[in-house]
Write a protein that holds these residues in place. Structure first.
Motif, PDB file in Angstrom:
ATOM      1  N   ALA A 159      57.501  35.194 -48.197  1.00  0.00           N
ATOM      2  CA  ALA A 159      57.679  34.350 -49.379  1.00  0.00           C
ATOM      3  C   ALA A 159      58.786  33.334 -49.155  1.00  0.00           C
ATOM      4  O   ALA A 159      58.644  32.155 -49.514  1.00  0.00           O
ATOM      5  CB  ALA A 159      57.989  35.218 -50.601  1.00  0.00           C
ATOM      6  N   MET A 160      59.899  33.769 -48.575  1.00  0.00           N
ATOM      7  CA  MET A 160      60.995  32.849 -48.275  1.00  0.00           C
ATOM      8  C   MET A 160      60.518  31.719 -47.374  1.00  0.00           C
ATOM      9  O   MET A 160      60.822  30.543 -47.608  1.00  0.00           O
ATOM     10  CB  MET A 160      62.141  33.614 -47.597  1.00  0.00           C
ATOM     11  N   GLU A 161      59.765  32.050 -46.341  1.00  0.00           N
ATOM     12  CA  GLU A 161      59.280  31.028 -45.413  1.00  0.00           C
ATOM     13  C   GLU A 161      58.341  30.050 -46.114  1.00  0.00           C
ATOM     14  O   GLU A 161      58.458  28.831 -45.955  1.00  0.00           O
ATOM     15  CB  GLU A 161      58.562  31.680 -44.229  1.00  0.00           C
ATOM     16  N   MET A 162      57.400  30.571 -46.921  1.00  0.00           N
ATOM     17  CA  MET A 162      56.450  29.697 -47.598  1.00  0.00           C
ATOM     18  C   MET A 162      57.152  28.747 -48.566  1.00  0.00           C
ATOM     19  O   MET A 162      56.831  27.561 -48.632  1.00  0.00           O
ATOM     20  CB  MET A 162      55.403  30.536 -48.341  1.00  0.00           C
ATOM     21  N   VAL A 163      58.146  29.273 -49.311  1.00  0.00           N
ATOM     22  CA  VAL A 163      58.854  28.432 -50.279  1.00  0.00           C
ATOM     23  C   VAL A 163      59.765  27.431 -49.577  1.00  0.00           C
ATOM     24  O   VAL A 163      59.806  26.251 -49.932  1.00  0.00           O
ATOM     25  CB  VAL A 163      59.656  29.308 -51.271  1.00  0.00           C
ATOM     26  N   MET A 164      60.491  27.879 -48.556  1.00  0.00           N
ATOM     27  CA  MET A 164      61.445  27.002 -47.869  1.00  0.00           C
ATOM     28  C   MET A 164      60.759  25.893 -47.083  1.00  0.00           C
ATOM     29  O   MET A 164      61.259  24.766 -47.024  1.00  0.00           O
ATOM     30  CB  MET A 164      62.327  27.831 -46.945  1.00  0.00           C
ATOM     31  N   THR A 165      59.620  26.211 -46.436  1.00  0.00           N
ATOM     32  CA  THR A 165      58.929  25.201 -45.641  1.00  0.00           C
ATOM     33  C   THR A 165      58.019  24.331 -46.489  1.00  0.00           C
ATOM     34  O   THR A 165      57.601  23.248 -46.055  1.00  0.00           O
ATOM     35  CB  THR A 165      58.072  25.846 -44.535  1.00  0.00           C
ATOM     36  N   ALA A 166      57.689  24.811 -47.710  1.00  0.00           N
ATOM     37  CA  ALA A 166      56.750  24.113 -48.609  1.00  0.00           C
ATOM     38  C   ALA A 166      55.389  23.947 -47.941  1.00  0.00           C
ATOM     39  O   ALA A 166      54.610  23.058 -48.302  1.00  0.00           O
ATOM     40  CB  ALA A 166      57.304  22.755 -49.039  1.00  0.00           C
ATOM     41  N   GLY A 167      55.089  24.821 -46.977  1.00  0.00           N
ATOM     42  CA  GLY A 167      53.848  24.698 -46.230  1.00  0.00           C
ATOM     43  C   GLY A 167      52.684  25.433 -46.865  1.00  0.00           C
ATOM     44  O   GLY A 167      52.844  26.217 -47.800  1.00  0.00           O
ATOM     45  N   MET A 168      51.498  25.164 -46.332  1.00  0.00           N
ATOM     46  CA  MET A 168      50.282  25.816 -46.804  1.00  0.00           C
ATOM     47  C   MET A 168      49.817  26.854 -45.790  1.00  0.00           C
ATOM     48  O   MET A 168      50.060  26.718 -44.591  1.00  0.00           O
ATOM     49  CB  MET A 168      49.159  24.793 -47.000  1.00  0.00           C
ATOM     50  N   ILE A 169      49.151  27.892 -46.282  1.00  0.00           N
ATOM     51  CA  ILE A 169      48.471  28.839 -45.417  1.00  0.00           C
ATOM     52  C   ILE A 169      46.983  28.773 -45.723  1.00  0.00           C
ATOM     53  O   ILE A 169      46.584  28.433 -46.837  1.00  0.00           O
ATOM     54  CB  ILE A 169      49.001  30.276 -45.582  1.00  0.00           C
ATOM     55  N   ASP A 170      46.163  29.095 -44.717  1.00  0.00           N
ATOM     56  CA  ASP A 170      44.723  29.062 -44.950  1.00  0.00           C
ATOM     57  C   ASP A 170      44.240  30.406 -45.496  1.00  0.00           C
ATOM     58  O   ASP A 170      45.021  31.352 -45.654  1.00  0.00           O
ATOM     59  CB  ASP A 170      43.964  28.660 -43.685  1.00  0.00           C
ATOM     60  N   ALA A 171      42.958  30.487 -45.768  1.00  0.00           N
ATOM     61  CA  ALA A 171      42.402  31.668 -46.425  1.00  0.00           C
ATOM     62  C   ALA A 171      42.569  32.919 -45.587  1.00  0.00           C
ATOM     63  O   ALA A 171      42.902  33.994 -46.108  1.00  0.00           O
ATOM     64  CB  ALA A 171      40.933  31.430 -46.747  1.00  0.00           C
ATOM     65  N   ASN A 172      42.344  32.811 -44.284  1.00  0.00           N
ATOM     66  CA  ASN A 172      42.454  33.993 -43.429  1.00  0.00           C
ATOM     67  C   ASN A 172      43.894  34.487 -43.336  1.00  0.00           C
ATOM     68  O   ASN A 172      44.149  35.695 -43.294  1.00  0.00           O
ATOM     69  CB  ASN A 172      41.891  33.698 -42.034  1.00  0.00           C
ATOM     70  N   GLN A 173      44.840  33.564 -43.310  1.00  0.00           N
ATOM     71  CA  GLN A 173      46.244  33.958 -43.301  1.00  0.00           C
ATOM     72  C   GLN A 173      46.615  34.606 -44.638  1.00  0.00           C
ATOM     73  O   GLN A 173      47.358  35.590 -44.675  1.00  0.00           O
ATOM     74  CB  GLN A 173      47.138  32.745 -43.037  1.00  0.00           C
ATOM     75  N   ALA A 174      46.081  34.066 -45.723  1.00  0.00           N
ATOM     76  CA  ALA A 174      46.320  34.661 -47.040  1.00  0.00           C
ATOM     77  C   ALA A 174      45.754  36.075 -47.106  1.00  0.00           C
ATOM     78  O   ALA A 174      46.359  36.976 -47.702  1.00  0.00           O
ATOM     79  CB  ALA A 174      45.690  33.790 -48.129  1.00  0.00           C
ATOM     80  N   LEU A 175      44.608  36.276 -46.479  1.00  0.00           N
ATOM     81  CA  LEU A 175      44.014  37.615 -46.413  1.00  0.00           C
ATOM     82  C   LEU A 175      44.891  38.557 -45.600  1.00  0.00           C
ATOM     83  O   LEU A 175      45.156  39.697 -45.998  1.00  0.00           O
ATOM     84  CB  LEU A 175      42.613  37.532 -45.800  1.00  0.00           C
ATOM     85  N   ASN A 176      45.397  38.065 -44.473  1.00  0.00           N
ATOM     86  CA  ASN A 176      46.280  38.864 -43.622  1.00  0.00           C
ATOM     87  C   ASN A 176      47.577  39.212 -44.334  1.00  0.00           C
ATOM     88  O   ASN A 176      48.121  40.317 -44.176  1.00  0.00           O
ATOM     89  CB  ASN A 176      46.581  38.091 -42.343  1.00  0.00           C
ATOM     90  N   TYR A 177      48.072  38.303 -45.163  1.00  0.00           N
ATOM     91  CA  TYR A 177      49.306  38.521 -45.920  1.00  0.00           C
ATOM     92  C   TYR A 177      49.115  39.475 -47.100  1.00  0.00           C
ATOM     93  O   TYR A 177      50.090  39.969 -47.657  1.00  0.00           O
ATOM     94  CB  TYR A 177      49.825  37.188 -46.479  1.00  0.00           C
ATOM     95  N   GLY A 178      47.867  39.687 -47.518  1.00  0.00           N
ATOM     96  CA  GLY A 178      47.610  40.470 -48.710  1.00  0.00           C
ATOM     97  C   GLY A 178      47.651  39.656 -49.989  1.00  0.00           C
ATOM     98  O   GLY A 178      47.661  40.201 -51.087  1.00  0.00           O
ATOM     99  N   LEU A 179      47.654  38.339 -49.840  1.00  0.00           N
ATOM    100  CA  LEU A 179      47.689  37.458 -51.002  1.00  0.00           C
ATOM    101  C   LEU A 179      46.328  37.408 -51.693  1.00  0.00           C
ATOM    102  O   LEU A 179      46.243  37.231 -52.912  1.00  0.00           O
ATOM    103  CB  LEU A 179      48.122  36.051 -50.566  1.00  0.00           C
ATOM    104  N   VAL A 180      45.261  37.542 -50.902  1.00  0.00           N
ATOM    105  CA  VAL A 180      43.908  37.633 -51.456  1.00  0.00           C
ATOM    106  C   VAL A 180      43.251  38.906 -50.924  1.00  0.00           C
ATOM    107  O   VAL A 180      43.623  39.425 -49.868  1.00  0.00           O
ATOM    108  CB  VAL A 180      43.045  36.392 -51.109  1.00  0.00           C
ATOM    109  N   ASN A 181      42.250  39.390 -51.656  1.00  0.00           N
ATOM    110  CA  ASN A 181      41.572  40.634 -51.273  1.00  0.00           C
ATOM    111  C   ASN A 181      40.382  40.415 -50.354  1.00  0.00           C
ATOM    112  O   ASN A 181      40.063  41.277 -49.539  1.00  0.00           O
ATOM    113  CB  ASN A 181      41.093  41.371 -52.529  1.00  0.00           C
ATOM    114  N   HIS A 182      39.701  39.275 -50.535  1.00  0.00           N
ATOM    115  CA  HIS A 182      38.487  38.991 -49.763  1.00  0.00           C
ATOM    116  C   HIS A 182      38.400  37.493 -49.500  1.00  0.00           C
ATOM    117  O   HIS A 182      38.866  36.688 -50.309  1.00  0.00           O
ATOM    118  CB  HIS A 182      37.227  39.430 -50.520  1.00  0.00           C
TER     119      HIS A 182
END
Length: 260
Positions: A159-182
């Motif tokens: 979360a710190m990295e995402m907020v500090m860099t203001a960057g985007m992650i793609d769907a597969n990375q979001a899945l790997n992070y646990g941000l999305v379920n499918h």
């Protein structure tokens, strides 16, 4: 009810709310936040609605962010009020609904869009989805719960990295992070959300609402989640759904929950 910025449709126990500002990539403005509140409230109080799905119109964006033009000239006091009112009216409101809310994230979910998705009870995403909190690139921080819900979902460091860099992650990375379920292809997104909703609807809506309270309590300051769980568990014993569920189990048949 007629809306200008959203669509709300009911079918077979599911209310689907679609943010419908495609020319603005479904950006959240004051009117849209109010309309979303009203639509969620109507769906939650409708006894026929067992699951709510929220998505964005078109193929490009769930919600591409907040409408910056509305607050670019705000004072310190006005900025604080904006965040407080928005959290109470929509984001905290959605998180605390007794009806399960699934975010079907199609395309960009940035800033307030990702914050809205995170306020939902869980998320599914299309393969073209991109998520991020870009607020620090504008000289501000996430104000609709993003600094709190993102670390709960993905961990403090990510979360710190995402907020500090203001960057985007793609769907597969979001899945790997646990941000999305499918993650599925875009054309499969709503059918997947509806399939999950149908599984939810087989179970007791009363028990599910109590489970939402218990799970949320673990993430609230000053709340003892175990005590909330015990209380909500006990309350289940006084419901018609409990009688039906246990009776059906003992009689080896499928339960037909009355939702009471």
């Amino acid at each position: 009810m007629n809306y200008e910025n959203i669509l709300s449709e009911y079918s077979n126990g599911i209310t689907t709310i679609t943010i419908n500002r495609p020319k603005k990539l479904n950006a959240l403005n004051k009117d849209t936040i109010q309309e979303l509140h009203d639509a969620f409230e109507d769906a939650d109080t409708d006894a026929n609605t067992k699951v709510i799905i929220i998505t964005g119109s078109g193929e490009k964006a769930f919600v591409a962010g907040a409408d910056i033009s509305e607050f670019a000239d705000f004072s310190v006091e006005e900025g604080g009020k904006l965040a407080a009112q928005g959290q109470a009216l929509l984001f905290d409101f959605v998180e605390s609904l007794s009806t399960p809310v699934i975010a079907a994230v199609n395309g960009f979910a940035l800033g307030g869009g990702l914050e809205l998705a995170m306020a939902c009870h869980f998320r599914v995403a299309s393969s073209n989805a991109k998520m991020g909190l870009p607020e620090t690139s504008l000289g501000v921080i996430p104000g609709y719960g993003g600094t709190q819900r993102l670390p709960q979902l993905v961990g403090k460091g990510r979360a710190m990295e995402m907020v500090m860099t203001a960057g985007m992650i793609d769907a597969n990375q979001a899945l790997n992070y646990g941000l999305v379920n499918h993650v599925v292809e875009l054309e499969e997104l709503l059918p997947l959300a509806e399939k999950i909703a149908s599984k939810i609807m087989r179970n007791s809506s009363v028990a599910i609402s109590k489970a939402i309270k218990a799970i949320n309590a673990n993430y609230k300051d000053g709340k003892d989640g175990y005590k909330v769980e015990i209380k909500q568990f006990g309350k289940c014993f006084g419901t018609e759904d409990f009688v039906e569920g246990t009776t059906a189990f003992l009689e080896k048949r499928k339960a037909d929950f009355p939702g009471k």
